[in-house]
Design a protein around this motif. Structure first.
Motif, PDB file in Angstrom:
ATOM      1  N   GLU A   1      -2.096  -9.377  28.396  1.00 56.45           N
ATOM      2  CA  GLU A   1      -0.825  -9.851  27.891  1.00 56.45           C
ATOM      3  C   GLU A   1      -0.482  -9.196  26.546  1.00 56.45           C
ATOM      4  OE1 GLU A   1       0.785 -13.999  26.333  1.00 56.45           O
ATOM      5  OE2 GLU A   1       0.168 -14.006  28.436  1.00 56.45           O
ATOM      6  N   GLU A   2      -1.460  -9.044  25.656  1.00 50.14           N
ATOM      7  CA  GLU A   2      -1.207  -8.413  24.355  1.00 50.14           C
ATOM      8  C   GLU A   2      -0.676  -6.990  24.545  1.00 50.14           C
ATOM      9  OE1 GLU A   2      -1.435  -9.785  21.235  1.00 50.14           O
ATOM     10  OE2 GLU A   2      -1.730 -11.643  22.331  1.00 50.14           O
ATOM     11  N   PHE A   3      -1.262  -6.270  25.496  1.00 52.07           N
ATOM     12  CA  PHE A   3      -0.816  -4.901  25.749  1.00 52.07           C
ATOM     13  C   PHE A   3       0.662  -4.876  26.114  1.00 52.07           C
ATOM     14  CE2 PHE A   3       0.064  -1.375  28.624  1.00 52.07           C
ATOM     15  CZ  PHE A   3      -0.381  -0.294  27.863  1.00 52.07           C
ATOM     16  N   GLU A   4       1.058  -5.740  26.999  1.00 55.51           N
ATOM     17  CA  GLU A   4       2.449  -5.770  27.457  1.00 55.51           C
ATOM     18  C   GLU A   4       3.417  -6.146  26.350  1.00 55.51           C
ATOM     19  OE1 GLU A   4       2.123  -8.456  30.703  1.00 55.51           O
ATOM     20  OE2 GLU A   4       1.138  -7.001  31.987  1.00 55.51           O
ATOM     21  N   ASN A   5       2.964  -6.914  25.370  1.00 61.63           N
ATOM     22  CA  ASN A   5       3.825  -7.330  24.264  1.00 61.63           C
ATOM     23  C   ASN A   5       3.964  -6.268  23.176  1.00 61.63           C
ATOM     24  OD1 ASN A   5       4.365  -9.853  25.370  1.00 61.63           O
ATOM     25  ND2 ASN A   5       2.570 -10.778  24.416  1.00 61.63           N
ATOM     26  N   PHE A   6       2.947  -5.457  22.991  1.00 58.37           N
ATOM     27  CA  PHE A   6       2.938  -4.570  21.825  1.00 58.37           C
ATOM     28  C   PHE A   6       2.778  -3.088  22.130  1.00 58.37           C
ATOM     29  CE2 PHE A   6       1.379  -8.714  20.411  1.00 58.37           C
ATOM     30  CZ  PHE A   6       2.303  -8.988  19.418  1.00 58.37           C
ATOM     31  N   ALA A   7       2.608  -2.714  23.356  1.00 57.06           N
ATOM     32  CA  ALA A   7       2.330  -1.312  23.666  1.00 57.06           C
ATOM     33  C   ALA A   7       3.331  -0.770  24.682  1.00 57.06           C
ATOM     34  CB  ALA A   7       0.916  -1.172  24.208  1.00 57.06           C
ATOM     35  N   VAL A   8       3.421   0.540  24.693  1.00 50.76           N
ATOM     36  CA  VAL A   8       4.250   1.241  25.655  1.00 50.76           C
ATOM     37  C   VAL A   8       3.363   2.241  26.377  1.00 50.76           C
ATOM     38  CG1 VAL A   8       6.190   2.828  25.940  1.00 50.76           C
ATOM     39  CG2 VAL A   8       6.311   1.023  24.218  1.00 50.76           C
ATOM     40  N   GLN A   9       3.430   2.262  27.679  1.00 50.72           N
ATOM     41  CA  GLN A   9       2.646   3.215  28.457  1.00 50.72           C
ATOM     42  C   GLN A   9       3.272   4.596  28.313  1.00 50.72           C
ATOM     43  OE1 GLN A   9      -0.021   2.080  30.322  1.00 50.72           O
ATOM     44  NE2 GLN A   9      -0.613   4.104  30.960  1.00 50.72           N
ATOM     45  N   VAL A  10       2.500   5.559  27.867  1.00 53.08           N
ATOM     46  CA  VAL A  10       2.980   6.931  27.705  1.00 53.08           C
ATOM     47  C   VAL A  10       2.409   7.764  28.842  1.00 53.08           C
ATOM     48  CG1 VAL A  10       2.949   8.966  26.210  1.00 53.08           C
ATOM     49  CG2 VAL A  10       3.056   6.672  25.198  1.00 53.08           C
ATOM     50  N   PRO A  11       3.254   8.496  29.554  1.00 53.99           N
ATOM     51  CA  PRO A  11       2.731   9.317  30.648  1.00 53.99           C
ATOM     52  C   PRO A  11       1.812  10.410  30.101  1.00 53.99           C
ATOM     53  CG  PRO A  11       5.106   9.655  30.378  1.00 53.99           C
ATOM     54  CD  PRO A  11       4.696   8.599  29.404  1.00 53.99           C
ATOM     55  N   GLN A  12       0.792  10.744  30.877  1.00 55.18           N
ATOM     56  CA  GLN A  12      -0.127  11.792  30.457  1.00 55.18           C
ATOM     57  C   GLN A  12       0.640  13.116  30.388  1.00 55.18           C
ATOM     58  OE1 GLN A  12      -3.638  12.041  32.831  1.00 55.18           O
ATOM     59  NE2 GLN A  12      -4.446  13.782  31.731  1.00 55.18           N
ATOM     60  N   TYR A  13       0.330  13.921  29.388  1.00 52.05           N
ATOM     61  CA  TYR A  13       0.984  15.221  29.259  1.00 52.05           C
ATOM     62  C   TYR A  13       0.046  16.187  28.557  1.00 52.05           C
ATOM     63  CZ  TYR A  13       1.591  14.276  24.307  1.00 52.05           C
ATOM     64  OH  TYR A  13       1.357  14.021  22.986  1.00 52.05           O
ATOM     65  N   GLU A  14       0.356  17.438  28.679  1.00 60.01           N
ATOM     66  CA  GLU A  14      -0.373  18.479  27.957  1.00 60.01           C
ATOM     67  C   GLU A  14       0.654  19.267  27.157  1.00 60.01           C
ATOM     68  OE1 GLU A  14      -3.068  22.392  28.883  1.00 60.01           O
ATOM     69  OE2 GLU A  14      -3.280  20.643  30.175  1.00 60.01           O
ATOM     70  N   THR A  15       0.451  19.320  25.863  1.00 58.16           N
ATOM     71  CA  THR A  15       1.373  20.018  24.974  1.00 58.16           C
ATOM     72  C   THR A  15       1.319  21.517  25.265  1.00 58.16           C
ATOM     73  OG1 THR A  15       0.915  18.351  23.312  1.00 58.16           O
ATOM     74  CG2 THR A  15       1.996  20.349  22.563  1.00 58.16           C
ATOM     75  N   SER A  16       2.470  22.160  25.294  1.00 56.14           N
ATOM     76  CA  SER A  16       2.508  23.595  25.563  1.00 56.14           C
ATOM     77  C   SER A  16       1.947  24.366  24.371  1.00 56.14           C
ATOM     78  CB  SER A  16       3.948  24.055  25.828  1.00 56.14           C
ATOM     79  OG  SER A  16       4.696  24.000  24.620  1.00 56.14           O
ATOM     80  N   ILE A  17       1.395  25.528  24.652  1.00 56.47           N
ATOM     81  CA  ILE A  17       0.852  26.380  23.588  1.00 56.47           C
ATOM     82  C   ILE A  17       1.974  26.816  22.646  1.00 56.47           C
ATOM     83  CG2 ILE A  17       1.000  28.565  24.855  1.00 56.47           C
ATOM     84  CD1 ILE A  17      -1.901  27.497  22.554  1.00 56.47           C
ATOM     85  N   GLU A  18       3.189  26.950  23.178  1.00 50.68           N
ATOM     86  CA  GLU A  18       4.318  27.343  22.328  1.00 50.68           C
ATOM     87  C   GLU A  18       4.616  26.263  21.288  1.00 50.68           C
ATOM     88  OE1 GLU A  18       4.306  29.546  26.029  1.00 50.68           O
ATOM     89  OE2 GLU A  18       4.486  27.387  25.735  1.00 50.68           O
ATOM     90  N   LEU A  19       4.592  25.017  21.711  1.00 53.28           N
ATOM     91  CA  LEU A  19       4.835  23.917  20.785  1.00 53.28           C
ATOM     92  C   LEU A  19       3.718  23.827  19.751  1.00 53.28           C
ATOM     93  CD1 LEU A  19       6.591  21.528  19.951  1.00 53.28           C
ATOM     94  CD2 LEU A  19       5.314  20.129  21.589  1.00 53.28           C
ATOM     95  N   CYS A  20       2.494  24.012  20.185  1.00 54.92           N
ATOM     96  CA  CYS A  20       1.363  23.995  19.245  1.00 54.92           C
ATOM     97  C   CYS A  20       1.511  25.116  18.218  1.00 54.92           C
ATOM     98  CB  CYS A  20       0.047  24.159  19.999  1.00 54.92           C
ATOM     99  SG  CYS A  20      -0.404  22.744  21.005  1.00 54.92           S
ATOM    100  N   ARG A  21       1.853  26.312  18.687  1.00 60.25           N
ATOM    101  CA  ARG A  21       2.018  27.457  17.779  1.00 60.25           C
ATOM    102  C   ARG A  21       3.122  27.173  16.760  1.00 60.25           C
ATOM    103  NH1 ARG A  21       3.542  31.567  21.176  1.00 60.25           N
ATOM    104  NH2 ARG A  21       5.683  30.921  20.879  1.00 60.25           N
ATOM    105  N   GLU A  22       4.238  26.658  17.231  1.00 56.59           N
ATOM    106  CA  GLU A  22       5.362  26.354  16.338  1.00 56.59           C
ATOM    107  C   GLU A  22       4.947  25.327  15.281  1.00 56.59           C
ATOM    108  OE1 GLU A  22       9.703  24.185  16.644  1.00 56.59           O
ATOM    109  OE2 GLU A  22       8.912  25.202  18.416  1.00 56.59           O
ATOM    110  N   PHE A  23       4.253  24.298  15.700  1.00 54.60           N
ATOM    111  CA  PHE A  23       3.806  23.253  14.779  1.00 54.60           C
ATOM    112  C   PHE A  23       2.845  23.815  13.736  1.00 54.60           C
ATOM    113  CE2 PHE A  23       0.846  19.852  13.626  1.00 54.60           C
ATOM    114  CZ  PHE A  23       1.742  18.940  13.087  1.00 54.60           C
ATOM    115  N   VAL A  24       1.887  24.603  14.178  1.00 53.99           N
ATOM    116  CA  VAL A  24       0.899  25.185  13.266  1.00 53.99           C
ATOM    117  C   VAL A  24       1.587  26.098  12.254  1.00 53.99           C
ATOM    118  CG1 VAL A  24      -1.025  26.819  13.145  1.00 53.99           C
ATOM    119  CG2 VAL A  24      -1.077  24.958  14.787  1.00 53.99           C
TER     120      VAL A  24
END
Length: 108
Positions: free
Chosen positions: A1-24
């Motif tokens: 019940e606590e999870f449902e009140n305070f959390a949001v399920q985030v779908p699994q993902y893998e960050t692209s290498i382009e996004l990582c490069r840009e961030f770095v």
């Protein structure tokens, strides 16, 4: 019940290498290849050495990890690449048990 009140399920993902490069690049950060000895276990050090320039030039990689399970040959290859490409070194980034000594990671 606590999870449902305070959390949001985030779908699994893998960050692209382009996004990582840009961030770095924007943040002057470090983007390390962790546990190359595991990632390149099947293809070996030679394949790691062959593809590393691509990761550096196109992927923004600027660091390599030395981990507790590396053989001397892998450590030597990582140190040679560090010198050749002016990379940073990272250590123990895959240790998932903070506060628990395993007799290996503490040495780094």
């Amino acid at each position: 019940e606590e999870f449902e009140n305070f959390a949001v399920q985030v779908p699994q993902y893998e960050t692209s290498i382009e996004l990582c490069r840009e961030f770095v690049q924007k943040c002057d950060g470090i983007l390390s290849i962790p546990h190359a000895n595991v990632t390149f276990r099947r293809d070996g050090i030679e394949e790691f050495q062959r593809v590393l320039p691509h990761y550096i030039e196109n992927g923004g990689v600027n660091a390599l990890e030395i981990n507790a399970c590396m053989t001397k040959d892998w450590v030597k290859a990582i140190l040679e690449a560090k010198e050749r490409y002016s990379l940073f070194l990272t250590f123990g980034s895959d240790f998932h048990k903070p506060g628990v000594k395993d007799g290996k990671h503490g040495d780094f």
